[in-house]
Design an enzyme around this catalytic site. Structure first.
Site, mmCIF file in Angstrom:
data_model
loop_
_atom_site.group_PDB
_atom_site.id
_atom_site.type_symbol
_atom_site.label_atom_id
_atom_site.label_comp_id
_atom_site.label_asym_id
_atom_site.label_seq_id
_atom_site.Cartn_x
_atom_site.Cartn_y
_atom_site.Cartn_z
ATOM 1 N N ASP A 151 0.552 -1.712 0.042
ATOM 2 C CA ASP A 151 0.076 0.179 0.368
ATOM 3 C C ASP A 151 0.397 0.979 0.413
ATOM 4 O O ASP A 151 0.346 2.641 0.419
ATOM 5 C CB ASP A 151 -1.007 -0.018 1.533
ATOM 6 C CG ASP A 151 -1.895 -0.984 1.148
ATOM 7 O OD1 ASP A 151 -2.304 -2.080 0.311
ATOM 8 O OD2 ASP A 151 -2.703 -1.153 2.092
ATOM 9 N N CYS A 205 -17.505 -17.186 -7.414
ATOM 10 C CA CYS A 205 -18.582 -16.432 -6.307
ATOM 11 C C CYS A 205 -19.885 -17.349 -7.610
ATOM 12 O O CYS A 205 -21.158 -17.387 -6.621
ATOM 13 C CB CYS A 205 -18.735 -15.295 -7.343
ATOM 14 S SG CYS A 205 -17.725 -14.171 -6.073
ATOM 15 N N CYS A 211 -22.747 -10.082 -0.998
ATOM 16 C CA CYS A 211 -21.954 -8.961 -0.250
ATOM 17 C C CYS A 211 -22.681 -7.651 -0.513
ATOM 18 O O CYS A 211 -22.619 -7.025 0.299
ATOM 19 C CB CYS A 211 -20.807 -9.443 -0.618
ATOM 20 S SG CYS A 211 -20.591 -9.090 -2.725
ATOM 21 N N CYS A 215 -24.235 -4.685 2.334
ATOM 22 C CA CYS A 215 -23.854 -3.295 2.415
ATOM 23 C C CYS A 215 -24.712 -2.466 2.553
ATOM 24 O O CYS A 215 -25.876 -2.356 2.313
ATOM 25 C CB CYS A 215 -23.401 -2.969 1.273
ATOM 26 S SG CYS A 215 -22.435 -1.369 0.847
ATOM 27 N N CYS A 231 -18.898 3.636 1.265
ATOM 28 C CA CYS A 231 -18.696 2.930 1.435
ATOM 29 C C CYS A 231 -18.209 2.990 2.814
ATOM 30 O O CYS A 231 -17.734 4.288 3.187
ATOM 31 C CB CYS A 231 -17.565 2.483 0.619
ATOM 32 S SG CYS A 231 -16.338 1.073 1.854
ATOM 33 N N CYS A 258 -15.317 -1.287 7.274
ATOM 34 C CA CYS A 258 -16.629 -2.119 7.751
ATOM 35 C C CYS A 258 -16.516 -2.854 7.274
ATOM 36 O O CYS A 258 -15.345 -3.683 5.902
ATOM 37 C CB CYS A 258 -17.840 -1.631 6.939
ATOM 38 S SG CYS A 258 -19.503 -2.145 6.530
ATOM 39 N N CYS A 261 -19.717 -7.484 4.294
ATOM 40 C CA CYS A 261 -19.833 -7.915 3.273
ATOM 41 C C CYS A 261 -18.699 -9.079 3.205
ATOM 42 O O CYS A 261 -18.775 -9.766 2.514
ATOM 43 C CB CYS A 261 -19.510 -7.044 1.219
ATOM 44 S SG CYS A 261 -17.800 -6.298 2.090
ATOM 45 N N CYS A 265 -19.849 -13.357 3.730
ATOM 46 C CA CYS A 265 -19.792 -14.506 2.279
ATOM 47 C C CYS A 265 -19.150 -15.545 2.794
ATOM 48 O O CYS A 265 -18.517 -15.953 3.746
ATOM 49 C CB CYS A 265 -18.099 -13.914 1.849
ATOM 50 S SG CYS A 265 -17.179 -15.002 0.344
#
Length: 393
Positions: A151, A205, A211, A215, A231, A258, A261, A265
């Protein structure tokens, strides 16, 4: 005298080094290591659409370097391969259900409960690069040109990890692995070696949209596309200014990030716990009461978040987020008192969120009083009926 050409690695040697890299990665604490090339041309139109739609909000750094984010060879000239590494972070005693279901507790995204992962992973990746260098020197070759990232630069880490076989991209845009779910960090080591590349995992998926439906703010606007401006992770971490009023109630008690999602899953159901003790939740953030966290002075905040990713938002935004959560909590005289007492100690941004929270608490107090009056009237009617008296007796 003419310079002697450098000896070249054979395909067999490159294959052996790739295998060693993966073994070294496990010895350094990575759960998985994969290798891919630098070609992300198929990602460039997706990135441009996302930026043109302004889904990045205030995250200007996402647009600052143009398409370099999808071109690792421009980020670090000479790069031929990207070594992608995964490190699991799911802590024991995560307390997902408990924290979300109790509105007086603070919910903090599980990646942030322990020590900040950036330095830890970067140091491990640097050690991995050093091991590659040592191996090449032993073979009589020149040092490799490598650079680790966690990152810390404009790079599309998830598409790269997808290509490297670490996992597949889920509809929430996070990477999924059938053995580890999505509870892991990613890091990259850019190298100038033509190593053999790994095969991507097939997307798995299916028709699941759990997901998207889960949200709270409908931030997943389409499969694989997240509007960052909606978000909760963006709103509580990246957003510098006021949290839009339209999202405050949906935020609930989520004060830093958060995980909704990810929580729903099905791929996450068997995710392993982290082997890194640094990622375990620190004591001050276990079962954290909103009022306790709100009472922290700036010095206490800095002390309690030392070495944590949470510190990056600063004390004022910490209070901003908690004020919203307190406004969403059930009415309490203690909450009202805490909000009022903090009002003179904060900047205008936090003060505005405190005023909103006080207004929310006033509405809930009024509703509570009306409910109490209604309940008392109902009880009188029941008693009157039982005694055979008129209802208004």
């Amino acid at each position: 005298m003419p310079t002697q050409p450098q000896p070249q690695l054979t395909s067999v040697q490159l294959q052996q080094i790739a295998m060693q890299i993966k073994q070294w990665g496990k010895e350094l604490g990575f759960a998985q290591v994969g290798i891919t090339d630098t070609n992300l041309k198929q990602e460039e139109p997706k990135l441009q659409f996302w930026l043109d739609s302004e889904y990045h909000g205030e995250m200007g750094y996402m647009a600052n370097h143009g398409m370099m984010r999808a071109r690792p060879q421009e980020l670090h000239p000479g790069t031929q391969r990207v070594i992608c590494a995964r490190m699991d972070y799911l802590p024991p005693e995560a307390g997902f259900a408990t924290h979300l279901s109790d509105p007086n507790l603070a919910y903090i995204s599980r990646y942030a409960g322990g020590r900040d992962y950036h330095k830890l992973m970067r140091n491990r990746l640097k050690k991995l690069g050093d091991k590659i260098e040592q191996q090449l020197l032993e073979l009589g070759l020149s040092k490799p040109n490598f650079r680790p990232f966690v990152d810390s630069a404009p790079i599309l880490e998830r598409p790269l990890a997808d290509k490297a076989g670490i996992g597949w991209t889920g509809k929430h845009s996070l990477l999924l692995n059938d053995q580890a779910g999505s509870w892991f960090f990613l890091g990259e080591l850019l190298v100038d070696l033509p190593l053999p590349i790994d095969i991507p995992i097939k997307e798995d998926c299916g028709s699941c949209v759990a997901c998207i439906k889960s949200c709270p703010t409908n931030a997943i606007v389409a499969p694989y596309i997240v509007d960052g401006r909606r978000c909760i992770s963006y709103l509580t971490i990246e957003l510098q200014g006021a949290i839009p009023i339209e999202f405050r109630e949906q935020i609930g008690n989520r004060i830093y990030g958060c995980d909704d999602c990810q929580l729903v899953c099905p791929v996450n159901s068997q995710a392993p716990l982290t082997q890194e003790s640094d990622f375990h939740i620190r004591d001050t953030l276990k079962q954290p009461q909103l009022l306790t966290l709100f009472s922290w002075s700036e010095d206490q905040f800095l002390h309690n978040t030392q070495g944590s990713a949470i510190r990056r938002i600063g004390h004022q935004r910490w209070l901003r987020n908690i004020a919203v959560a307190l406004g969403n909590a059930p009415y309490s005289a203690d909450i009202v008192a805490a909000l009022q007492s903090k009002r003179e100690q904060v900047d205008e941004l936090v003060c505005e969120h405190i005023d909103w929270a006080l207004a929310q608490q006033a509405i809930k107090q009024q509703d509570q009083n009306l409910t109490s009056i209604t309940n008392r009237k109902t009880q009188r009617i029941i008693r009157a009926i039982e005694k055979g008296l008129p209802r208004d007796a």
